[in-house]
Design a protein around this motif. Structure first.
Motif, PDB file in Angstrom:
ATOM      1  N   ALA A 177      10.357  18.837  -3.937  1.00 30.86           N
ATOM      2  CA  ALA A 177      10.162  20.045  -3.134  1.00 30.86           C
ATOM      3  C   ALA A 177      10.782  21.258  -3.809  1.00 30.86           C
ATOM      4  N   LEU A 178      11.879  21.067  -4.520  1.00 31.26           N
ATOM      5  CA  LEU A 178      12.502  22.185  -5.222  1.00 31.26           C
ATOM      6  C   LEU A 178      11.704  22.607  -6.455  1.00 31.26           C
ATOM      7  N   THR A 214       0.813  -1.208   0.000  1.00 29.29           N
ATOM      8  CA  THR A 214       0.000   0.000   0.000  1.00 29.29           C
ATOM      9  C   THR A 214       0.852   1.266   0.000  1.00 29.29           C
ATOM     10  N   THR A 215       2.044   1.191   0.537  1.00 24.38           N
ATOM     11  CA  THR A 215       2.919   2.358   0.540  1.00 24.38           C
ATOM     12  C   THR A 215       4.115   2.081  -0.353  1.00 24.38           C
ATOM     13  N   ASP A 216       4.462   3.067  -1.151  1.00 23.72           N
ATOM     14  CA  ASP A 216       5.617   2.945  -2.023  1.00 23.72           C
ATOM     15  C   ASP A 216       6.820   3.564  -1.348  1.00 23.72           C
ATOM     16  N   PRO A 217       7.969   2.896  -1.393  1.00 16.21           N
ATOM     17  CA  PRO A 217       9.161   3.524  -0.815  1.00 16.21           C
ATOM     18  C   PRO A 217       9.591   4.710  -1.679  1.00 16.21           C
ATOM     19  N   VAL A 218       9.790   5.843  -1.045  1.00 20.05           N
ATOM     20  CA  VAL A 218      10.164   7.053  -1.759  1.00 20.05           C
ATOM     21  C   VAL A 218      11.557   7.456  -1.285  1.00 20.05           C
ATOM     22  N   SER A 219      12.433   7.705  -2.235  1.00 15.58           N
ATOM     23  CA  SER A 219      13.789   8.067  -1.863  1.00 15.58           C
ATOM     24  C   SER A 219      13.856   9.522  -1.417  1.00 15.58           C
ATOM     25  N   VAL A 220      14.875   9.840  -0.664  1.00 16.13           N
ATOM     26  CA  VAL A 220      15.074  11.198  -0.169  1.00 16.13           C
ATOM     27  C   VAL A 220      15.371  12.140  -1.329  1.00 16.13           C
ATOM     28  N   THR A 221      16.111  11.657  -2.314  1.00 13.32           N
ATOM     29  CA  THR A 221      16.457  12.485  -3.469  1.00 13.32           C
ATOM     30  C   THR A 221      15.214  12.887  -4.241  1.00 13.32           C
ATOM     31  N   ARG A 222      14.314  11.948  -4.439  1.00 13.32           N
ATOM     32  CA  ARG A 222      13.084  12.246  -5.171  1.00 13.32           C
ATOM     33  C   ARG A 222      12.232  13.261  -4.426  1.00 13.32           C
ATOM     34  N   THR A 223      12.131  13.119  -3.113  1.00 14.88           N
ATOM     35  CA  THR A 223      11.366  14.055  -2.309  1.00 14.88           C
ATOM     36  C   THR A 223      11.991  15.445  -2.354  1.00 14.88           C
ATOM     37  N   PHE A 224      13.312  15.520  -2.246  1.00 17.81           N
ATOM     38  CA  PHE A 224      14.018  16.796  -2.270  1.00 17.81           C
ATOM     39  C   PHE A 224      13.840  17.502  -3.613  1.00 17.81           C
ATOM     40  N   CYS A 225      14.000  16.769  -4.705  1.00 17.21           N
ATOM     41  CA  CYS A 225      13.835  17.368  -6.038  1.00 17.21           C
ATOM     42  C   CYS A 225      12.389  17.816  -6.263  1.00 17.21           C
ATOM     43  N   PHE A 255       8.393  22.150  -6.957  1.00 16.16           N
ATOM     44  CA  PHE A 255       6.993  22.491  -6.704  1.00 16.16           C
ATOM     45  C   PHE A 255       6.693  23.981  -6.868  1.00 16.16           C
ATOM     46  N   PRO A 256       7.493  24.900  -6.320  1.00 20.51           N
ATOM     47  CA  PRO A 256       7.180  26.328  -6.531  1.00 20.51           C
ATOM     48  C   PRO A 256       7.216  26.738  -8.006  1.00 20.51           C
ATOM     49  N   VAL A 257       8.125  26.150  -8.761  1.00 14.49           N
ATOM     50  CA  VAL A 257       8.205  26.471 -10.191  1.00 14.49           C
ATOM     51  C   VAL A 257       6.963  25.973 -10.912  1.00 14.49           C
ATOM     52  N   ILE A 258       6.553  24.754 -10.607  1.00 17.62           N
ATOM     53  CA  ILE A 258       5.355  24.185 -11.229  1.00 17.62           C
ATOM     54  C   ILE A 258       4.116  24.981 -10.819  1.00 17.62           C
ATOM     55  N   ALA A 259       4.041  25.357  -9.530  1.00 20.83           N
ATOM     56  CA  ALA A 259       2.894  26.128  -9.046  1.00 20.83           C
ATOM     57  C   ALA A 259       2.818  27.487  -9.740  1.00 20.83           C
ATOM     58  N   MET A 260       3.961  28.146  -9.894  1.00 19.29           N
ATOM     59  CA  MET A 260       3.971  29.458 -10.539  1.00 19.29           C
ATOM     60  C   MET A 260       3.574  29.343 -12.011  1.00 19.29           C
ATOM     61  N   ASN A 261       4.126  28.360 -12.717  1.00 13.10           N
ATOM     62  CA  ASN A 261       3.795  28.196 -14.139  1.00 13.10           C
ATOM     63  C   ASN A 261       2.333  27.801 -14.347  1.00 13.10           C
ATOM     64  N   THR A 262       1.825  26.921 -13.504  1.00 14.03           N
ATOM     65  CA  THR A 262       0.425  26.520 -13.607  1.00 14.03           C
ATOM     66  C   THR A 262      -0.502  27.699 -13.307  1.00 14.03           C
ATOM     67  N   GLY A 263      -0.161  28.470 -12.288  1.00 17.32           N
ATOM     68  CA  GLY A 263      -0.969  29.637 -11.950  1.00 17.32           C
ATOM     69  C   GLY A 263      -0.965  30.677 -13.046  1.00 17.32           C
ATOM     70  N   THR A 264       0.195  30.904 -13.652  1.00 20.69           N
ATOM     71  CA  THR A 264       0.275  31.881 -14.738  1.00 20.69           C
ATOM     72  C   THR A 264      -0.496  31.401 -15.955  1.00 20.69           C
ATOM     73  N   LEU A 265      -0.418  30.116 -16.239  1.00 23.94           N
ATOM     74  CA  LEU A 265      -1.085  29.555 -17.405  1.00 23.94           C
ATOM     75  C   LEU A 265      -2.607  29.540 -17.251  1.00 23.94           C
TER      76      LEU A 265
END
Length: 93
Positions: free
Chosen positions: A17-18, A4-15, A20-30
């Protein structure tokens, strides 16, 4: 059944998180270009991204479950009858 839970690496979570703000800004502008405040556009873009990502994840997991539940074993030949007989409960014979 997959876990039921997928193992998520720390690198994937960190990337994620970095980016997300770019995606949020581009989606909001679009999608919300008419909103005068940049902060509101970014917030709306982030909420929209999270909701769409959640819906797609639920849709994918549902169809994966349906696909796996409909699988059948083909060309199965039971070679050891005594082994399967020892595994059956006593009341079911």
């Amino acid at each position: 059944m997959p876990p039921t839970t997928d193992p998520v690496s720390v690198t994937r979570t960190f990337c994620g998180a970095l980016f997300f703000p770019v995606i949020a800004m581009n989606t909001g502008t679009l999608l919300f270009g008419g909103v005068p405040s940049q902060l509101k556009r970014t917030f709306l873009g982030g909420v929209t991204f999270v909701v769409v990502k959640g819906v797609l994840k639920i849709y994918h997991k549902q169809h994966t479950y349906i696909r796996q539940s409909q699988r059948i074993i083909m060309n199965f030949q039971e070679e050891n009858q005594t082994y399967s007989a020892t595994l059956t409960p006593r009341g079911s014979r």
